[in-house]
Design an enzyme around this catalytic site. Sequence first.
Site, PDB file in Angstrom:
ATOM      1  N   GLU A 137       0.823  -1.207   0.000  1.00  0.00           N
ATOM      2  CA  GLU A 137       0.000   0.000   0.000  1.00  0.00           C
ATOM      3  C   GLU A 137       0.860   1.260   0.000  1.00  0.00           C
ATOM      4  O   GLU A 137       1.849   1.364   0.721  1.00  0.00           O
ATOM      5  CB  GLU A 137      -0.922   0.024   1.221  1.00  0.00           C
ATOM      6  N   PRO A 196       1.819  11.218  -2.978  1.00  0.00           N
ATOM      7  CA  PRO A 196       2.798  12.157  -2.417  1.00  0.00           C
ATOM      8  C   PRO A 196       2.283  13.601  -2.534  1.00  0.00           C
ATOM      9  O   PRO A 196       1.290  13.853  -3.202  1.00  0.00           O
ATOM     10  CB  PRO A 196       4.007  11.941  -3.300  1.00  0.00           C
ATOM     11  N   TRP A 242      -6.854   7.049  -0.986  1.00  0.00           N
ATOM     12  CA  TRP A 242      -7.648   8.189  -1.447  1.00  0.00           C
ATOM     13  C   TRP A 242      -7.374   9.324  -0.466  1.00  0.00           C
ATOM     14  O   TRP A 242      -7.547   9.139   0.733  1.00  0.00           O
ATOM     15  CB  TRP A 242      -9.111   7.795  -1.436  1.00  0.00           C
ATOM     16  N   ASP A 302     -13.285   9.690   6.303  1.00  0.00           N
ATOM     17  CA  ASP A 302     -13.370  10.427   7.566  1.00  0.00           C
ATOM     18  C   ASP A 302     -14.557  11.363   7.559  1.00  0.00           C
ATOM     19  O   ASP A 302     -14.771  12.090   6.596  1.00  0.00           O
ATOM     20  CB  ASP A 302     -12.104  11.273   7.756  1.00  0.00           C
ATOM     21  N   ALA A 307     -19.505   2.509   3.990  1.00  0.00           N
ATOM     22  CA  ALA A 307     -18.839   1.866   2.854  1.00  0.00           C
ATOM     23  C   ALA A 307     -19.812   0.972   2.083  1.00  0.00           C
ATOM     24  O   ALA A 307     -19.748   0.877   0.857  1.00  0.00           O
ATOM     25  CB  ALA A 307     -17.638   1.059   3.344  1.00  0.00           C
ATOM     26  N   THR A 350      23.462  -5.087 -22.040  1.00  0.00           N
ATOM     27  CA  THR A 350      24.329  -4.194 -22.801  1.00  0.00           C
ATOM     28  C   THR A 350      25.776  -4.309 -22.333  1.00  0.00           C
ATOM     29  O   THR A 350      26.706  -4.079 -23.096  1.00  0.00           O
ATOM     30  CB  THR A 350      23.831  -2.744 -22.695  1.00  0.00           C
TER      31      THR A 350
END
Lengths: 646, 646
Positions: free
Chosen positions: A65, A69, A97, A161, A177, A466
């Site tokens: 999880e 940012p 979220w 919240d 929910a 490479t």
Amino acid sequence: MVNETQQPGSASSSSRSDGGSSSGSESSKDSSRCSTPVLDADRHERLREKMRRRQDSGDKWFSLEFFPPRTANAAVNLISRFDRMGAGGPLFIDVTWHPAGDPGSDKETSSMIIANTAVNYCGLETILHMTCCNQTKDDITGHLQKAKRLGLKNVMALRGDPVGEEWEEEVDGFNYAVDLVKHIRNEFDDYFDVCVAGYPTGHPEAESYEADLKHLKEKVFAGADFIITQLFFRSETFLKFMKDCQAIGITCPIIPGIFPIQGYHSLRQLVKLSKLEVPQEIKDVIEPIKDNDAAIRNYGVELAVSMCRELLDSGVVHGLHFYTLNREVATTEVLKRLGIWKEDPRRPLPWAVSAHPKRRVEDVRPIFWASRPKSYIYRTQEWDDFPNGRWGNSSSPAFGELKDYYLFYLKSKSPREELLKMWGEELTSEESVFEVFTCYITGEPNKNGYKVTCMPWNDDPLATETNLLKEQLEKVNRRGILTINSQPNINGKPSTDPIVGWGPSGGYVFQKAYLEFFTSSEIVTALLKVLKRYELRVNYHIVNVKGQNITNAPDLQPNAVTWGIFPGREIIQPTVVDPVSFLSWKDEAFALWIEQWAKLYEEESPSRMIIQYIHDNYYLVNLVDNDFPLENCLWQVVDDTFELLN
Amino acid sequence: MVNETQQPGSASSSSRSDGGSSSGSESSKDSSRCSTPVLDADRHERLREKMRRRQDSGDKWFSLEFFPPRTANAAVNLISRFDRMGAGGPLFIDVTWHPAGDPGSDKETSSMIIANTAVNYCGLETILHMTCCNQTKDDITGHLQKAKRLGLKNVMALRGDPVGEEWEEEVDGFNYAVDLVKHIRNEFDDYFDVCVAGYPTGHPEAESYEADLKHLKEKVFAGADFIITQLFFRSETFLKFMKDCQAIGITCPIIPGIFPIQGYHSLRQLVKLSKLEVPQEIKDVIEPIKDNDAAIRNYGVELAVSMCRELLDSGVVHGLHFYTLNREVATTEVLKRLGIWKEDPRRPLPWAVSAHPKRRVEDVRPIFWASRPKSYIYRTQEWDDFPNGRWGNSSSPAFGELKDYYLFYLKSKSPREELLKMWGEELTSEESVFEVFTCYITGEPNKNGYKVTCMPWNDDPLATETNLLKEQLEKVNRRGILTINSQPNINGKPSTDPIVGWGPSGGYVFQKAYLEFFTSSEIVTALLKVLKRYELRVNYHIVNVKGQNITNAPDLQPNAVTWGIFPGREIIQPTVVDPVSFLSWKDEAFALWIEQWAKLYEEESPSRMIIQYIHDNYYLVNLVDNDFPLENCLWQVVDDTFELLN
């Protein structure tokens, strides 16, 4: 997690890959490994099916999880972390979220866009969290529609919240929910896999542990596919919770949320938000060492490992969900010690596979974007069909314009100052540019003592593959053959080969030698004379920024340069040199000189003019040696060219 | 030609192949070679472009004219001749229009159907003749529409024979070939390549040689693409004619019609019909030997060779058109002596390519029809799309029903009496059936002294490639593994390999070992136990006539068993083992036991009951060894099976 007190989110990933590299790329390959050995099943299954298959096979898994940012730079770093941690083979990741961060917007830091990047650019199976309280039905439907459009297939349905101190139920609104679960099933039928949160010690606001279990059952019966739990500190807590769930008829998968303690302050903050009680035995250890971050982290890792072992040993736990707090070290350490971090995850294809459902059939790409897979995905995101089997099968749709290519996930990870140190504060001649290319190849520091770890065309250090060509590459770059992509020829190595292997085991992989470089018109003139001698053995495409194009490719047909033969399936040929898309790549490859390099310098400065000169006058060349069972002749071609010039 | 006095027809062929065999077939491969080394250009070019390309490259070519036969048996023989003469690499063939033979009908002997067979089943570029006099516009349009529908792309526009003794012009009717040329261009635009006839000594009914040249110019200016001439006896005649044509502005290709004298009577008949004069020096040679056919033919070959040499040496002749009179020997002899008969024509694909324009992209087929390519083409003729690149790309359309499979070009070439001699006048046991299979493999005569040169599943003797496997095949057939298809594994042989090569030069071809056979349920039971040990290395499909199906193929995916890697192009994988189409093939494979073999015997006879028993109780099995670089393990699988049974 820390942003949402109500529930632990849920996350991890399965079919994956990265943006840093791919077949024939000159950038590091380590980060581009995909976790799943079975290509097709993995790309076509839904998350709940993958979970079931792993459970049936007894193959333990993990998920990760992350939260969105706050800044664009942090977002670029998080995406690199997706690539690195994705390499360990998570079944999925999830993105929380963040209601305060405009989570459904197009901002590069929004939950929606971070999840979009994880799916489309990093190829990770991704769950997007979504909360419903204090939102209108239309808002929520809009978010879900957008998520679907972006290729997201999984949602974690949460209440979120409450805004005020004391929360009050709204009539006809989304209060729990379960309302969101019902809404998703009503409006989107079975399109999304839906996850809900479980509370091993009961939700802090629930009347009782038993009442909370009942609410959980309602969410599942409303259509949730699986449950991820809030964190807990003792394995018994989870195992009892699981037993209680089963006792009241909850039969879907229940995934324990694991929180490796990483520091004193993060633990305190978390406990405050989640209203969990830290057991006395843990407090007793932590309090005395609260200023020693390393000691706390070590303790946290130990604690998590032993708790996870108990869970896995119980026989009823098949997957573990980690609250990473966007950090890598502790979670990776726990996973490695548990032995479920994939040290050498198999790549389903030699390049970074996108997890967008539309791209499921995609299995062939031009080699040109090998080091810039995110750019390729971005520029082809509007395609309706993706090539399957043959490149030419897709009706050669137009590539997306370059105008948006400054988008954050296509930008260099390094800031301007670092790039200047690597590529030169001041350039004095074309040769000083050759020197930069050479340092990138050799890994030696430049004359100012800095290592060149990226180039405008390769954001990562040289790929393992490479490295096989290093000596020759160094020689030619020093003389002005400025290589940006190459691969050696391979004549039937096992598909499990650690360096060049890809696809299911039991197969064989092949490659034609490939070399792509910028070079001066003087060298091109000599090269063309030399190429005549090689006739059809070597195919070439030579183009300058104005689009003047010289080739010996018959009928503009694509040339397959990577392919694999596997038990019980058709031939897979994932990489081609395609003359038509080369002209789209050409625009990008030339633009990178200006956008990433020239613009580091003042306008009219000599340094900028040198790069501008190269951009205006050099040619972009690619060469394929068709005779893959013989020794690669491309180095001989280059040697012959230099000989002719002398 | 002999059917039409006015003009020589025109014919020859270019991209070709045949029905007798193909990759992995057990029937002879010699006749399945295709003439053209450049796969794509050849399949996509129109005839006039092919002609131009051959002229530009200085590569001399030939073409062949045939007339429709009178009986169905003669038609079957003519088609075999198309296959054999097609193997020599004609640029095209042509089929004359036989007004008395209902030429546009669906009869198996009509001009239309013979041309259809040449294009679709033999893969020959084909010109259909068409005459216009005494026909309505609607009739002619109807013929042309039908020709287009069948995939014919080239028409030779002719006037045809007048019905009465003295011919009279009809107002508004089709009076001259030029009317037909104009009609084709008006109604069908540029769809057809149109050819017209030229008369090196003038048309017998023309007012003068000069007037006839003018008529020819009109035909060309009305839209004809090239000219084929009536036969002539001296090269000077043609070269003068060509010069005269050019002098009045005819610039299109003019192809000389060559008539190798094959016998006294055919020459006399031809001369009578064409109103040509045989030069005295030829008469002087022929009259004394008129009863010695062989001598006349030898003389005819000598004469034709020396005349053709003069024409080719002139530098203005690039192709030669042969009036074959439906015979093989003389024309083939002339072509071989001239060095333009392709002794080893390259195959563009390992199987017989159809020349129908709709099938241009087709480049992958199931291996099952390897020995019955005409049946495959017939059963897929209604498909709108053909697989290109991958078998799965075509949305697995239904195969045509078997009800029509008695169609003449799918029948055995051999009459009932011959088949009985080969396959046994009387069968006494299953073992006597094993014996027939074994004799076919070994080439040894059966117990009655007859060689078994065909089987219901293979109308030709064993393929060269299958010879590589002869010893093992013999051993297993003797024990009741009744093989009908097989190929060895190949790990990167040059595409020019005389036995297994195909496609453009400079490439490499590969194969997975394949074995397909009928066998008893007892053997299948043991085989399945053995196969467990080989896991994913060997893929198998095992099915009986009722459709009971046992397989370890993942997700019903096709398995590529033949593929090639070529310079500058994508991978070609022309043959797959496809689990879905295998069930369509199964119906055909089982039906052949009854239709071709059981029905040779009286109802209720023991022989018939033995075949019926095998049909009802045996299984059809196919095996693929996926590990193509290692030694073929399929023989070991069979050995293990027999060992388990003992």
